[in-house]
Design an enzyme around this catalytic site. Structure first.
Site, PDB file in Angstrom:
ATOM      1  N   GLU A  12      -5.209   4.953   3.813  1.00 45.27           N
ATOM      2  CA  GLU A  12      -5.701   4.159   2.691  1.00 45.27           C
ATOM      3  C   GLU A  12      -7.041   4.706   2.214  1.00 45.27           C
ATOM      4  OE1 GLU A  12      -5.556  -0.071   3.352  1.00 45.27           O
ATOM      5  OE2 GLU A  12      -3.686   0.128   4.467  1.00 45.27           O
ATOM      6  N   TYR A  19       0.820  -1.213   0.000  1.00 46.06           N
ATOM      7  CA  TYR A  19       0.000   0.000   0.000  1.00 46.06           C
ATOM      8  C   TYR A  19       0.858   1.268   0.000  1.00 46.06           C
ATOM      9  CZ  TYR A  19      -4.166  -2.799   0.752  1.00 46.06           C
ATOM     10  OH  TYR A  19      -5.187  -3.695   0.587  1.00 46.06           O
ATOM     11  N   ASN A  53     -15.539   5.828  20.906  1.00 42.14           N
ATOM     12  CA  ASN A  53     -16.410   4.656  20.953  1.00 42.14           C
ATOM     13  C   ASN A  53     -16.902   4.368  22.368  1.00 42.14           C
ATOM     14  OD1 ASN A  53     -16.471   4.073  18.230  1.00 42.14           O
ATOM     15  ND2 ASN A  53     -14.632   2.797  18.300  1.00 42.14           N
ATOM     16  N   THR A  70       6.495  -4.347   8.453  1.00 42.52           N
ATOM     17  CA  THR A  70       7.035  -4.638   9.784  1.00 42.52           C
ATOM     18  C   THR A  70       5.876  -5.157  10.630  1.00 42.52           C
ATOM     19  OG1 THR A  70       6.716  -2.293  10.380  1.00 42.52           O
ATOM     20  CG2 THR A  70       8.929  -2.980   9.717  1.00 42.52           C
ATOM     21  N   THR A 106       7.458   1.571   9.302  1.00 42.91           N
ATOM     22  CA  THR A 106       7.430   1.942  10.715  1.00 42.91           C
ATOM     23  C   THR A 106       8.398   1.045  11.485  1.00 42.91           C
ATOM     24  OG1 THR A 106       5.109   2.556  10.486  1.00 42.91           O
ATOM     25  CG2 THR A 106       5.954   2.302  12.720  1.00 42.91           C
ATOM     26  N   CYS A 121      -2.054  -0.489  10.364  1.00 40.43           N
ATOM     27  CA  CYS A 121      -1.178   0.443  11.097  1.00 40.43           C
ATOM     28  C   CYS A 121      -1.534   0.582  12.574  1.00 40.43           C
ATOM     29  CB  CYS A 121      -1.211   1.818  10.422  1.00 40.43           C
ATOM     30  SG  CYS A 121      -0.461   1.859   8.787  1.00 40.43           S
ATOM     31  N   TYR A 175     -10.999  10.971  13.429  1.00 40.68           N
ATOM     32  CA  TYR A 175     -10.970   9.798  14.308  1.00 40.68           C
ATOM     33  C   TYR A 175     -11.850   9.978  15.551  1.00 40.68           C
ATOM     34  CZ  TYR A 175      -6.912   8.262  11.578  1.00 40.68           C
ATOM     35  OH  TYR A 175      -6.085   7.894  10.560  1.00 40.68           O
TER      36      TYR A 175
END
Length: 421
Positions: free
Chosen positions: A162, A10, A226, A86, A125, A269, A258
Site C-alpha cells: 500500500e 485496496y 525491532n 479473507t 490470500t 496483510c 523491512y
C-alpha cells in the site's frame, strides 16, 4: 480483454486502475452502493497515490463500469479476478466466507454456451488446498463435473505494498501463477505480457502458499529488527548505525526492506497471514515456534514504543501524533500500530491530537471504518488539520510515518518511532 473484478478494496481497485492503464476494459463488482457511487464519480474510496487519475481516465474512455451485482455481464468477459477479503477468524485462520460466496456468484453467472472458458483468477490470500477443497467443488456443484470446459481456475497472488501499489503492479518482484496442471495459462500470459518479472507457473498449492511465506518472512524481519532496536536503545547504542552496517551486507544479510528498527508491523496483510500460518502450523503438527512468537514480539514492541515516546513526558501533556494509518500515503487503519498507540496515550490521560493527511474519518468505508471506530471511537474528534497542527504548541510530537519534515510544528520534544530517535 474485458475483465470483471470482484471486490474493489485496496487490491481490487488498484488492479482495476492498472489494468485500465494497460488498455483493458473493467467491470468492477462491489456490493457496497456507496463505494459504487464514489468510483463512478471518478474518485477512489481508498487513498492510494495516483489511483484517482487512473480511474478517471478509465471512466472518460468508457472502459470502466462498476456494478453492485454482476448479472449477465460475465458472458462478455474474458477474465474474472477475485479480490475479496479473507479476514482473520477467531482461531487465526482465514475466514473464507467471501471467497465461497463470490465463487458461487461467478458459477451462477457463467454462460453455459461459452465458446472459451472464463478464466477465474483468485488473488485473495487463501490457505493451501482452498481451490481443490472449497472453490473447485463450488463450481462443480453449480456447473457439473465438466465445469473445466466453462471455467479455468487460476491462483495468482499479489505482491502490492500500500502507498506504492501502482508502482509495484508494473514492477513486481515476481509473478506466480497456479494452475490445475501446473502449465501456463494463455490468458494469464496475455495479461502479463507487458510486465518484466520472473514468472513461476506451478500447481495450485505452491502458489497458494507463496503469500504466507512472503508475509511471514516480512514479519520476521520487522520483529527481529525491532528486538535488536530495543536492545540498542537500552544500551545507548544508535540503532540506525547498527541497521546501516547490517543491511550493507547484501551477500549474507539479504536486503534492507523491512529490516530496520522502528514501528511495529501492522496493516491488513502481515498480522492476518502470520496468524493464519500459525493456525495451519498447529493444525498439521509442524510446531513453528518462531512463527508463533512473532505476534507476541510485535505486541511487546507496541508496549515498548508507548514507554519510549512517553519517557520524561509530564502527565496530561499535549501531544501531537503524525500518522494514524499503518504506513504513510495510505488510509488503511486495519491493525495499525498507531491506533494502538493512540488508544494507550488517551487512556493514560494525555491530550492527544493526530494529523494524517491521508486519513479522513468521514470517508472510511467497510472493514476499515469498523476497525477504526471500534478501536478508537474518538477518531473524528482528535484528528486535526495541518493548519491546526502547525498553529498549536505541543509538549511532544510523535512522528510515526516520517512526515515531520513536511510540517512546521512547535514542540518541546519530538520523537521519531521509525528510527527510534
Amino acid at each position: 480483454m474485458k475483465i470483471a473484478i470482484f471486490g474493489l478494496g485496496y487490491v481490487g481497485l488498484t488492479g482495476a486502475g492498472c489494468l485500465l492503464k494497460e488498455g483493458h476494459s473493467i467491470v468492477g463488482v462491489e456490493p457496497h452502493e456507496d463505494k459504487v457511487k464514489l468510483i463512478l464519480s471518478g474518485h477512489s474510496p481508498i487513498y492510494e497515490p495516483g489511483l484517482d487519475d487512473l480511474l478517471a481516465a478509465g471512466l472518460a474512455d468508457n472502459r470502466l463500469t462498476v456494478v453492485s451485482k454482476v448479472g449477465t455481464l460475465l458472458s462478455e468477459c474474458d477474465l474474472a479476478i477475485v479480490c475479496v477479503g479473507t479476514p482473520s477468524a477467531a482461531d487465526g485462520s482465514h475466514n473464507m466466507t467471501f471467497i465461497a460466496e463470490v465463487s458461487r456468484q461467478i458459477a451462477l453467472g457463467v454462460d453455459a454456451g461459452r465458446e472459451k472458458p472464463l478464466t477465474v483468477v483468485f488473488r485473495s490470500t487463501i490457505r493451501p488446498g482452498s481451490i481443490d477443497g472449497l472453490i473447485a467443488p463450488i463450481f462443480k456443484a453449480h456447473l457439473g463435473k465438466d465445469f473445466g470446459k466453462l471455467v479455468e481456475i487460476v491462483y495468482n497472488p499479489e505482491f502490492l505494498r500500500e502507498s506504492v501499489a501502482i508502482k509495484d503492479y508494473f514492477n513486481p518482484p515476481k509473478i506466480v501463477v497456479g494452475t490445475q496442471n501446473g502449465q501456463p495459462s494463455e490468458r494469464m500470459t496475455e495479461l502479463y505480457k507487458n510486465i518484466s518479472a520472473p514468472m513461476f507457473v506451478t500447481g495450485y498449492r505452491e502458489a497458494e502458499f507463496t503469500k504466507f511465506v512472503d508475509n511471514t518472512w516480512h514479519a520476521v524481519k520487522v520483529a527481529f529488527a525491532n528486538e535488536i532496536g530495543r536492545v540498542c536503545v537500552q544500551l545507548d547504542i544508535d540503532p540506525q548505525t547498527v541497521h546501516k552496517i547490517f543491511v550493507s551486507d547484501t551477500k549474507l544479510n539479504i536486503s534492507p526492506y523491512y529490516m530496520r528498527p522502528g514501528g511495529p508491523f501492522g496493516g491488513s496483510c502481515l498480522p492476518k497471514d502470520v496468524r493464519a500460518l500459525a493456525h495451519i502450523s498447529e493444525e498439521v503438527g509442524a510446531f513453528n515456534h518462531l512463527v508463533d512468537s512473532l505476534l507476541r514480539s510485535n505486541e511487546a514492541h507496541k508496549r515498548f514504543i508507548f514507554d519510549y515516546v512517553t519517557r520524561d513526558v509530564a502527565p496530561k501533556a499535549n501531544i501531537l501524533m503524525l500518522g494514524l494509518a499503518f504506513k504513510a500515503e495510505s488510509d488503511d487503519l486495519r491493525e495499525s500500530p498507531q491506533l494502538n498507540l493512540a488508544h494507550k496515550l488517551i487512556t493514560s490521560g494525555y491530550k492527544l491530537s493526530i494529523y494524517d493527511p491521508a486519513v479522513k474519518p468521514t470517508q472510511l468505508l467497510g472493514q476499515n471504518m469498523g476497525y477504526a471506530f471500534s478501536h478508537l471511537p474518538s477518531i473524528s474528534e482528535i484528528m486535526v488539520s495541518k493548519e491546526e497542527a502547525e498553529s498549536t504548541e505541543y509538549d511532544l510530537v510523535i512522528d510515526t510515518n516520517g512526515s515531520l519534515a513536511k510540517i512546521d510544528v512547535k514542540a518541546a520534544k519530538t520523537v521519531d518511532t521509525n528510527t527510534l530517535h
